[in-house]
Design an enzyme around this catalytic site. Structure first.
Site, PDB file in Angstrom:
ATOM      1  N   ASP A  34      -3.317   4.053  -3.051  1.00  0.00           N
ATOM      2  CA  ASP A  34      -3.946   4.922  -1.644  1.00  0.00           C
ATOM      3  C   ASP A  34      -4.637   6.379  -2.061  1.00  0.00           C
ATOM      4  OD1 ASP A  34      -5.436   4.055   1.152  1.00  0.00           O
ATOM      5  OD2 ASP A  34      -4.096   5.964   1.810  1.00  0.00           O
TER       6      ASP A  34
ATOM      7  N   GLU B 133      -6.678   4.261  -5.987  1.00  0.00           N
ATOM      8  CA  GLU B 133      -7.464   3.996  -5.035  1.00  0.00           C
ATOM      9  C   GLU B 133      -7.873   5.484  -5.424  1.00  0.00           C
ATOM     10  OE1 GLU B 133      -9.929   4.297  -0.743  1.00  0.00           O
ATOM     11  OE2 GLU B 133      -7.950   5.345  -1.444  1.00  0.00           O
TER      12      GLU B 133
ATOM     13  N   HIS C  53     -10.824  -3.187   2.871  1.00  0.00           N
ATOM     14  CA  HIS C  53     -10.954  -3.336   4.826  1.00  0.00           C
ATOM     15  C   HIS C  53     -11.625  -1.344   5.101  1.00  0.00           C
ATOM     16  CE1 HIS C  53      -8.280  -0.516   2.294  1.00  0.00           C
ATOM     17  NE2 HIS C  53      -7.973   0.267   2.885  1.00  0.00           N
ATOM     18  N   ASP C  54     -12.216  -1.070   3.785  1.00  0.00           N
ATOM     19  CA  ASP C  54     -13.288   0.096   3.921  1.00  0.00           C
ATOM     20  C   ASP C  54     -14.750  -0.636   3.801  1.00  0.00           C
ATOM     21  OD1 ASP C  54     -10.789   1.634   4.447  1.00  0.00           O
ATOM     22  OD2 ASP C  54     -10.741   2.300   2.279  1.00  0.00           O
TER      23      ASP C  54
ATOM     24  N   ASP D 129       0.884  -1.248   0.159  1.00  0.00           N
ATOM     25  CA  ASP D 129       0.049   0.092   0.182  1.00  0.00           C
ATOM     26  C   ASP D 129       0.885   1.399  -0.326  1.00  0.00           C
ATOM     27  OD1 ASP D 129      -1.902   1.552   0.173  1.00  0.00           O
ATOM     28  OD2 ASP D 129      -3.370  -0.640   0.878  1.00  0.00           O
TER      29      ASP D 129
HETATM   30  C1  GLC Z   1      -8.639   5.091   2.167  1.00  0.00           C
HETATM   31  C2  GLC Z   1      -7.849   3.872   2.842  1.00  0.00           C
HETATM   32  C3  GLC Z   1      -8.156   4.212   4.226  1.00  0.00           C
HETATM   33  C4  GLC Z   1      -7.950   4.896   4.627  1.00  0.00           C
HETATM   34  C5  GLC Z   1      -7.116   6.356   4.076  1.00  0.00           C
HETATM   35  C6  GLC Z   1      -6.508   7.516   4.238  1.00  0.00           C
HETATM   36  O1  GLC Z   1      -9.137   5.444   2.144  1.00  0.00           O
HETATM   37  O2  GLC Z   1      -8.067   2.716   2.020  1.00  0.00           O
HETATM   38  O3  GLC Z   1      -8.656   2.526   4.870  1.00  0.00           O
HETATM   39  O4  GLC Z   1      -9.077   5.369   6.359  1.00  0.00           O
HETATM   40  O5  GLC Z   1      -7.264   6.186   2.872  1.00  0.00           O
HETATM   41  O6  GLC Z   1      -5.097   7.088   4.242  1.00  0.00           O
END
Ligand code: GLC
Ligand code: CA
Length: 591
Positions: free
Chosen positions: A231, A289, A363-364, A124
């Site tokens: 991320d 993402e 995980h979200d 990540d």
């Molecule tokens: C992304 C991650 C999430 C995190 C956020 C801040 O959305 O997937 O889990 O809280 O970034 O880093």
């Protein structure tokens, strides 16, 4: 086990299919397009030393299990040093491992052991922000003249008509409240789109960018990893005027501020820089993402010609029924919304040189069976298999989240808010929970949508704590570990796990149809059944039908003139030609 039943029809219809053959660009084949990626969220995966926290050794111990499942690439959520305010997405040192997860040696071991088995590893890449415990931030906050002051985003206060100090603008954080935190030391505010302890880096500063590249990217590529999940990849470039955003939620002091940080003015310049200097030379792969965005915006990141990233996550499916600006403002959905989301996602790359992804959990996100299937004991496995059928049939690189392969479900509704540990949930409850104690409605939506649902420990067997740890788990193990666990499913041919293995094999066997094929939905109006074709470049077709209800429904063969050969079924009984059982799913080859 698959029931092989083929429905034969004498007359073969030679009508051409109803889609126009638009200048069909040949999709370039790549190993990473055909890969199955498995996401590991280390804290809850497997604890090897009894301290209650998952760790890297625990991952190494299960590599054969993952290989056997049919996985090609493992994505590890942040395992870097971190105070864990946002479970590792708040990094205090990119070049160190979080103590409880292990050491650099363990990571090197994991990379080697994975490579030995033909598995690739991606990490990540969290570089929109760091932890406030990162040395860079400590220096930055120490004085206005520190050389690293400008590595983060600092602004003076604004004063209201009564002379009260206020944040520089009305931007809200994703984790509730203002996106700015006041720092008395220098009488300025710093920006954090997420938690207070996650200050945003200032990407306008070239030295900061170079430091990020060296520490977060180059360091790990040189260790031999195969790529990154990037991320919050759409957020680095902020509109530099830092103006107030228009008011979207009149009941809130602070507002969603995507308008000024999502796809900002220099975002593509930054991604091109990363790709050209690091990703391409190392022949690495990336998945971004990028967050909620239109097709047009998305293509700018993942068009092959753009040279920014290989693929990205589109949020259409996981945002079905949700207000994308606030997940807990849940609106609900019907099957037609669901189909539309899959269609948008799956047809995303058609006619372009871009590529897409398939995922329904991470995980979200809450667990997909609870959200889109049926998590009652009666239908849990059946609906889980139906969702797996859907996933393996769709176009794009497929991502599976830990526990999805055994059909883990959301936390019990009976659990108290105290069992929820995610900062997003905790802050939201603090801000929106009623002090008088009647929080049933709020708890309904938290139980449905909270990220905590994906974060309960993996259930490896039926021993205490589901075999996740021999000690006390850092977060509570789901009550259902005796019914749902890896060990009991491994040798049961009718289990969720066996079905996933079989479905993954099938996806690879017919990759032209499933990985690369085009999606054509056949029953847009049907609110109970989801029927579609996958069509490859040579015109071969697969016919997929899934009953998304808990009742038996009439099955009408929409291709009566074709020969259908069953290649996947989630039933153990003989199939009916006129009925679909609750959550029944089938895939046929069409001849
Ligand atoms: C992304 C991650 C999430 C995190 C956020 C801040 O959305 O997937 O889990 O809280 O970034 O880093
Ligand atoms: Ca441990």
């Amino acid at each position: 086990m698959v029931n092989h039943q083929s429905v034969n029809h004498q007359s073969v219809n030679h009508r051409t299919v109803s889609h126009q053959t638009v200048s069909h660009q040949t999709v370039k084949h790549q190993w990473w397009k055909e890969s199955i990626v498995y996401q590991i969220w280390p804290a809850s995966y497997k604890d090897s030393n009894g301290d209650g926290v998952g760790d890297i050794r625990g991952i190494v111990d299960t590599l054969d299990y993952l290989k056997e499942l049919g996985i090609d690439v493992i994505w590890i959520s942040p395992m870097y040093d971190s105070p864990q305010d946002d479970m590792g997405y708040d990094i205090s040192d990119y070049e160190k491992i979080y103590e409880k997860y292990g050491t650099l040696n363990d990571m090197e071991d994991l990379i080697n052991e994975s490579h030995k088995r033909g598995l690739k590893i991606i990490l990540d890449l969290v570089i929109n922000h760091t932890s406030n415990q990162h040395e860079w931030f400590k220096e930055s906050r120490s004085s206005k003249t520190n050389p690293k002051r400008d590595w983060y985003i600092w602004k003076p206060p604004r004063y209201d008509e009564n002379g009260n100090r206020q944040p520089p603008n009305n931007w809200g954080s994703y984790f509730s409240g203002s996106a700015w935190t006041y720092d008395q030391l220098t009488d300025e505010y710093y920006l954090h789109l997420f938690a207070e302890s996650q200050p945003d880096l200032n990407w306008e500063n070239k030295l900061a960018r170079e430091a990020i590249y060296k520490s977060a990217i180059l360091f790990w590529l040189q260790k031999g990893i195969d790529g990154f999940r990037i991320d919050t990849a759409g957020m680095y470039s902020k509109v530099q005027s830092f103006k107030d955003v228009p008011i979207i939620f009149p009941d809130k002091d602070f507002q969603p501020c995507k308008l000024y940080h999502q796809h900002g003015p220099r975002i593509h310049e930054f991604h091109k820089e990363i790709y050209e200097r690091f990703i391409e030379p190392f022949n690495a792969i990336t998945v971004g993402e990028v967050g909620h965005s239109t097709r047009e915006e998305s293509l700018k990141y993942v068009s092959e010609e753009a040279k920014e990233m290989n693929m990205m996550f589109l949020f259409d499916v996981v945002e079905v029924g949700v207000d994308s600006r606030d997940r807990f403002r849940y609106k609900g959905y019907d099957l037609i919304d669901f189909k539309r989301a899959f269609h948008t996602q799956s047809s995303f790359s058609e006619g372009t040189d871009a590529w897409s992804t398939i995922f329904i959990e991470n995980h979200d996100q809450p667990r997909s069976i609870s959200r889109f299937g049926n998590d009652s004991p009666e239908f849990r496995v059946q609906s889980g298999k139906a969702l797996a059928t859907l996933q393996v049939a769709l176009t794009g690189t497929e991502f599976i989240y830990q526990g999805q392969e055994i059909g883990m479900i959301n936390l019990p509704r009976s659990w108290d808010i105290k069992e929820y540990q995610d900062i997003n949930t905790v802050n939201y409850f603090r801000e929106n929970g009623s002090k008088t104690g009647d929080n049933e409605k709020l708890m309904d939506v938290i139980n449905l949508m909270a990220r905590d649902n994906a974060r309960s420990p993996i259930q490896w067997n039926s021993s205490s704590q589901g075999g996740f740890t021999s000690g006390t788990p850092w977060t509570r193990v789901h009550d259902n570990y005796e019914q749902i666990n890896v060990e009991s499913q491994l040798h049961d041919p009718t289990s969720m796990l066996s079905f996933w293995k079989q479905a993954i094999r099938l996806r690879k066997q017919y990759k032209e149809l499933f990985v690369y094929g085009r999606l054509e939905i056949l029953d847009w109006e049907n609110e109970n059944i989801f029927t579609f074709l996958k069509i490859d470049e040579r015109g071969n077709k697969a016919y997929v039908v899934i009953n998304f209800t808990a009742k038996s429904v009439n099955f009408v063969n929409l291709l009566p003139d074709k020969t259908l050969t069953l290649i996947l079924s989630n039933q153990s009984k003989e199939l009916s030609e006129t009925q679909l059982m609750p959550y029944e799913s089938r895939i046929y080859l069409v001849q």
